[in-house]
Design a protein around this motif. Structure first.
Motif, PDB file in Angstrom:
ATOM      1  N   ASP A 190       0.035 -13.174   0.232  1.00 34.28           N
ATOM      2  CA  ASP A 190      -0.961 -12.101   0.392  1.00 34.28           C
ATOM      3  C   ASP A 190      -0.261 -10.746   0.345  1.00 34.28           C
ATOM      4  O   ASP A 190       0.789 -10.564   0.989  1.00 34.28           O
ATOM      5  CB  ASP A 190      -1.697 -12.246   1.733  1.00 34.28           C
ATOM      6  CG  ASP A 190      -2.669 -13.419   1.711  1.00 34.28           C
ATOM      7  OD1 ASP A 190      -2.867 -14.009   0.623  1.00 34.28           O
ATOM      8  OD2 ASP A 190      -3.202 -13.760   2.783  1.00 34.28           O
ATOM      9  N   GLY A 191      -0.832  -9.835  -0.411  1.00 32.57           N
ATOM     10  CA  GLY A 191      -0.201  -8.528  -0.602  1.00 32.57           C
ATOM     11  C   GLY A 191       0.327  -8.390  -2.029  1.00 32.57           C
ATOM     12  O   GLY A 191       0.645  -7.297  -2.494  1.00 32.57           O
ATOM     13  N   VAL A 192       0.412  -9.528  -2.750  1.00 36.90           N
ATOM     14  CA  VAL A 192       0.935  -9.483  -4.127  1.00 36.90           C
ATOM     15  C   VAL A 192       0.026  -8.637  -5.027  1.00 36.90           C
ATOM     16  O   VAL A 192       0.450  -8.127  -6.066  1.00 36.90           O
ATOM     17  CB  VAL A 192       1.124 -10.920  -4.696  1.00 36.90           C
ATOM     18  CG1 VAL A 192      -0.202 -11.563  -5.053  1.00 36.90           C
ATOM     19  CG2 VAL A 192       2.042 -10.892  -5.907  1.00 36.90           C
ATOM     20  N   GLU A 193      -1.226  -8.454  -4.593  1.00 32.93           N
ATOM     21  CA  GLU A 193      -2.150  -7.636  -5.388  1.00 32.93           C
ATOM     22  C   GLU A 193      -1.652  -6.189  -5.515  1.00 32.93           C
ATOM     23  O   GLU A 193      -2.043  -5.471  -6.419  1.00 32.93           O
ATOM     24  CB  GLU A 193      -3.578  -7.681  -4.788  1.00 32.93           C
ATOM     25  CG  GLU A 193      -3.735  -7.182  -3.359  1.00 32.93           C
ATOM     26  CD  GLU A 193      -3.367  -8.235  -2.292  1.00 32.93           C
ATOM     27  OE1 GLU A 193      -2.802  -9.285  -2.636  1.00 32.93           O
ATOM     28  OE2 GLU A 193      -3.631  -7.972  -1.104  1.00 32.93           O
ATOM     29  N   HIS A 194      -0.741  -5.781  -4.622  1.00 30.01           N
ATOM     30  CA  HIS A 194      -0.185  -4.420  -4.705  1.00 30.01           C
ATOM     31  C   HIS A 194       1.027  -4.351  -5.635  1.00 30.01           C
ATOM     32  O   HIS A 194       1.552  -3.272  -5.893  1.00 30.01           O
ATOM     33  CB  HIS A 194       0.254  -3.932  -3.318  1.00 30.01           C
ATOM     34  CG  HIS A 194      -0.830  -3.993  -2.283  1.00 30.01           C
ATOM     35  ND1 HIS A 194      -1.941  -3.184  -2.337  1.00 30.01           N
ATOM     36  CD2 HIS A 194      -0.982  -4.767  -1.179  1.00 30.01           C
ATOM     37  CE1 HIS A 194      -2.723  -3.455  -1.305  1.00 30.01           C
ATOM     38  NE2 HIS A 194      -2.181  -4.417  -0.604  1.00 30.01           N
ATOM     39  N   ALA A 195       1.518  -5.518  -6.056  1.00 28.81           N
ATOM     40  CA  ALA A 195       2.765  -5.536  -6.842  1.00 28.81           C
ATOM     41  C   ALA A 195       2.492  -5.196  -8.301  1.00 28.81           C
ATOM     42  O   ALA A 195       1.436  -5.517  -8.839  1.00 28.81           O
ATOM     43  CB  ALA A 195       3.415  -6.913  -6.747  1.00 28.81           C
ATOM     44  N   PRO A 233       0.813  -1.218   0.000  1.00 30.65           N
ATOM     45  CA  PRO A 233       0.000   0.000   0.000  1.00 30.65           C
ATOM     46  C   PRO A 233       0.851   1.274   0.000  1.00 30.65           C
ATOM     47  O   PRO A 233       0.469   2.282  -0.597  1.00 30.65           O
ATOM     48  CB  PRO A 233      -0.801  -0.127   1.303  1.00 30.65           C
ATOM     49  CG  PRO A 233      -0.856  -1.598   1.574  1.00 30.65           C
ATOM     50  CD  PRO A 233       0.443  -2.142   1.074  1.00 30.65           C
ATOM     51  N   ILE A 234       2.029   1.215   0.646  1.00 25.71           N
ATOM     52  CA  ILE A 234       2.912   2.395   0.639  1.00 25.71           C
ATOM     53  C   ILE A 234       3.383   2.657  -0.796  1.00 25.71           C
ATOM     54  O   ILE A 234       3.366   3.797  -1.277  1.00 25.71           O
ATOM     55  CB  ILE A 234       4.125   2.177   1.582  1.00 25.71           C
ATOM     56  CG1 ILE A 234       3.636   2.034   3.013  1.00 25.71           C
ATOM     57  CG2 ILE A 234       5.141   3.307   1.442  1.00 25.71           C
ATOM     58  CD1 ILE A 234       4.714   1.614   4.011  1.00 25.71           C
ATOM     59  N   CYS A 235       3.766   1.606  -1.484  1.00 20.01           N
ATOM     60  CA  CYS A 235       4.231   1.765  -2.877  1.00 20.01           C
ATOM     61  C   CYS A 235       3.104   2.339  -3.741  1.00 20.01           C
ATOM     62  O   CYS A 235       3.338   3.238  -4.561  1.00 20.01           O
ATOM     63  CB  CYS A 235       4.701   0.428  -3.442  1.00 20.01           C
ATOM     64  SG  CYS A 235       6.233  -0.133  -2.694  1.00 20.01           S
ATOM     65  N   GLU A 236       1.893   1.816  -3.546  1.00 22.70           N
ATOM     66  CA  GLU A 236       0.759   2.324  -4.351  1.00 22.70           C
ATOM     67  C   GLU A 236       0.523   3.808  -4.081  1.00 22.70           C
ATOM     68  O   GLU A 236       0.360   4.611  -5.001  1.00 22.70           O
ATOM     69  CB  GLU A 236      -0.502   1.528  -4.033  1.00 22.70           C
ATOM     70  CG  GLU A 236      -0.568   0.243  -4.841  1.00 22.70           C
ATOM     71  CD  GLU A 236      -1.741  -0.648  -4.466  1.00 22.70           C
ATOM     72  OE1 GLU A 236      -1.975  -1.617  -5.198  1.00 22.70           O
ATOM     73  OE2 GLU A 236      -2.398  -0.394  -3.442  1.00 22.70           O
ATOM     74  N   LYS A 237       0.534   4.167  -2.785  1.00 23.31           N
ATOM     75  CA  LYS A 237       0.278   5.572  -2.405  1.00 23.31           C
ATOM     76  C   LYS A 237       1.349   6.487  -2.989  1.00 23.31           C
ATOM     77  O   LYS A 237       1.060   7.590  -3.453  1.00 23.31           O
ATOM     78  CB  LYS A 237       0.269   5.662  -0.870  1.00 23.31           C
ATOM     79  CG  LYS A 237       0.173   7.057  -0.287  1.00 23.31           C
ATOM     80  CD  LYS A 237       0.022   7.026   1.231  1.00 23.31           C
ATOM     81  CE  LYS A 237       1.229   6.511   1.963  1.00 23.31           C
ATOM     82  NZ  LYS A 237       2.281   7.333   2.395  1.00 23.31           N
ATOM     83  N   GLU A 238       2.603   6.005  -3.015  1.00 22.96           N
ATOM     84  CA  GLU A 238       3.718   6.851  -3.450  1.00 22.96           C
ATOM     85  C   GLU A 238       3.980   6.739  -4.958  1.00 22.96           C
ATOM     86  O   GLU A 238       4.909   7.358  -5.479  1.00 22.96           O
ATOM     87  CB  GLU A 238       4.997   6.451  -2.695  1.00 22.96           C
ATOM     88  CG  GLU A 238       4.909   6.586  -1.185  1.00 22.96           C
ATOM     89  CD  GLU A 238       5.081   8.032  -0.707  1.00 22.96           C
ATOM     90  OE1 GLU A 238       5.427   8.900  -1.533  1.00 22.96           O
ATOM     91  OE2 GLU A 238       4.859   8.285   0.490  1.00 22.96           O
TER      92      GLU A 238
END
Ligand code: PLP
Length: 480
Positions: free
Chosen positions: A288-293, A258-263
């Protein structure tokens, strides 16, 4: 060699390979040769006239085998596994026979099309988010190695960051001005290939400290981003690792993502070794969390029975990679525009131009093993790692260094590093088993990976008996 001789010699070769693998435990796992050994065994120039098969064949045992480290030996416990299976070898023979270079769809349509379907099959096995599947903006591609995948992802991230920044700052005329300010992050446990990708791609890589479980956490990343932005730098890329090389630790991608997405930062997830385990539902939570990659990669050539080389990479939006690497020449324009819309030209997705028909070995392995057998292999190897862990824990002289999650056990003799260094040296000189070390901060330890698919409980017990015996020797020598 004509077709008739190929039929005969090819069969001899297959027999040799099957004998080699079936009897590999009779060989010494780690060779005793000294550097330069091979020079002395063969002439220093190529033969003027062709030689006889029998003479060449004899030289496999005389010249090659003495210098081979046997990665498929049941007592090979170094690095991570290098997958090996008969179905993949059969597919490689076919790949070599077809011999196509699949740089464009038209250069050999089956090569591209099977790869697209196989990458979708694999994506579904791992339960990757829909966006990584073909048919939309995303899709998968087979790279040679995880290092290449990281490099490709970094170059795409670099391209995206420059584009985004110039879009938001139209006054900037020169992309190089932006490029000089780019910065990327990984943990201090990341594979060296991340640092190398930064050097090759001219992006500064900052290695951030992992927590006490060797996991890179969100607050550490956010702090680094804030600091770098305040200095005028442009964060563009994070490489998170699932299953680090030293201790098989997992970065916290649920926090990093989520930090990467926000930034607006590209997150690449490198699961080179551990990724294969995600085909087992009980280990899928680690992904889990790979959806942000923006991109994800793992190596079926490590732990999914597909021989080297086969590194499976997915992109959420392939256009960044295609834009970063797109060059065209007249001889490549054979297919018309419609093909481009429905099928990728994989030359745009990778560093080299030519590419082997590597999806054949994925196809053979997935069909001939089936998912259940592949899951069983992974579960068995993790269970064997826990067996080894149990033996370490029972011996009060030793300690476990990191939680055992997959098929890797990190252990050491309690106390200073030096006796552990001596122990490993002795183990490898002794030659009955083969291991390599790891280091986290200043703590030296020994890595025990369950690698060969032929490794059984008895091999684990044997490996431990060798280690315990040699540890006793080191301890008594130290007392003298
Ligand atoms: N990333 C991780 C986490 C690894 O463990 C390794 C190798 O073990 C690599 C990258 C490099 O893999 P490759 O040889 O496919 O480039």
């Amino acid at each position: 060699m004509d077709g008739a001789e190929f039929r005969r010699r090819g069969k001899e070769m297959i027999d040799y390979v099957a004998d080699y693998l079936e009897n590999i435990q009779e060989r010494r796992v780690f060779p005793t040769v000294e550097p330069g050994y091979l020079h002395q065994l063969i002439p220093d120039h190529a033969p003027e006239e062709g030689e006889k098969w029998d003479d060449l064949f004899k030289d496999i045992e005389r010249v090659i085998m003495p210098g081979v480290t046997h990665w498929n030996h049941p007592q090979f416990h170094a690095y991570f596994p290098s997958a090996n299976s008969y179905p993949a070898m059969c597919a490689d023979i076919l790949c070599d026979a077809i011999g196509c270079l699949g740089f464009t769809w038209a250069s050999s349509p089956a090569c591209t099309e099977l790869e697209v379907v196989m990458m979708d099959w694999l994506a579904k096995l791992l339960n990757l988010p829909e966006q990584f599947l073909s048919g939309g903006k995303g899709g998968g591609v087979i790279q040679g190695t995880a290092s290449e995948a990281t490099f490709v992802a970094l170059l795409a991230a670099r391209q995206k960051a420059i584009q985004d920044y110039r879009h938001n700052h139209p006054e900037i005329k020169n992309g190089e001005e932006v490029a000089d300010k780019l910065v990327a992050y990984c943990s201090d446990n990341s594979h060296v290939s991340v640092e190398r990708a930064g050097l090759l791609g001219r992006v500064k890589i900052v290695q951030l400290p992992a927590d006490d479980k060797q996991s890179l956490r969100g607050d550490t990343l956010q702090e680094a981003i804030n600091k770098d932005k305040s200095m005028g730098l442009i964060p563009c890329f994070v490489c998170a690792t699932l299953g680090t090389t030293s201790s098989c630790a997992f970065d916290n991608i649920k926090e990093l993502g989520p930090i990467c997405e926000k930034e607006g930062i590209w997150m690449h997830v490198d699961a080179a070794y551990a990724g294969s385990a995600f085909i087992c539902p009980e280990y899928r939570y680690l992904l889990d969390g790979v959806e942000h990659a923006m991109s994800f990669d793992f190596n079926p050539h490590k732990w999914l029975m597909v021989n080297f080389d086969c590194s499976a990479m997915w992109l959420k939006d392939s256009s960044y990679v295609v834009d970063a690497f797109n060059v065209d020449a007249a001889f490549l324009k054979t297919g018309g525009n419609d093909i481009k819309k429905t099928m990728p030209d994989f030359r745009h997705w990778q560093i080299p131009f030519g590419r082997r028909f590597r999806s054949l070995k994925l196809w053979f392995v997935l069909r001939l093993y089936g998912v259940r057998a592949l899951q069983d292999i992974i579960r068995k190897q993790i269970a064997l790692a826990h067996e080894f862990e149990g033996l370490v824990v029972k011996d009060g002289r030793f300690e476990i260094v990191a939680e055992v999650i997959m098929g890797l056990v990190c252990f050491r003799m309690k106390g200073p590093n030096e006796p552990n260094e001596k122990l490993l040296e002795l183990i490898n000189k002794n030659g009955r088993i083969h291991l390599v070390p790891g280091k986290i901060k200043s703590t030296y330890f020994i890595r025990f990976a369950v690698c060969a698919k032929s490794t059984e409980s008895k091999d684990i017990a044997y490996a431990w008996s060798v280690i315990a015996e040699l540890a006793t020797r080191i301890i008594s020598e130290n007392k003298r």
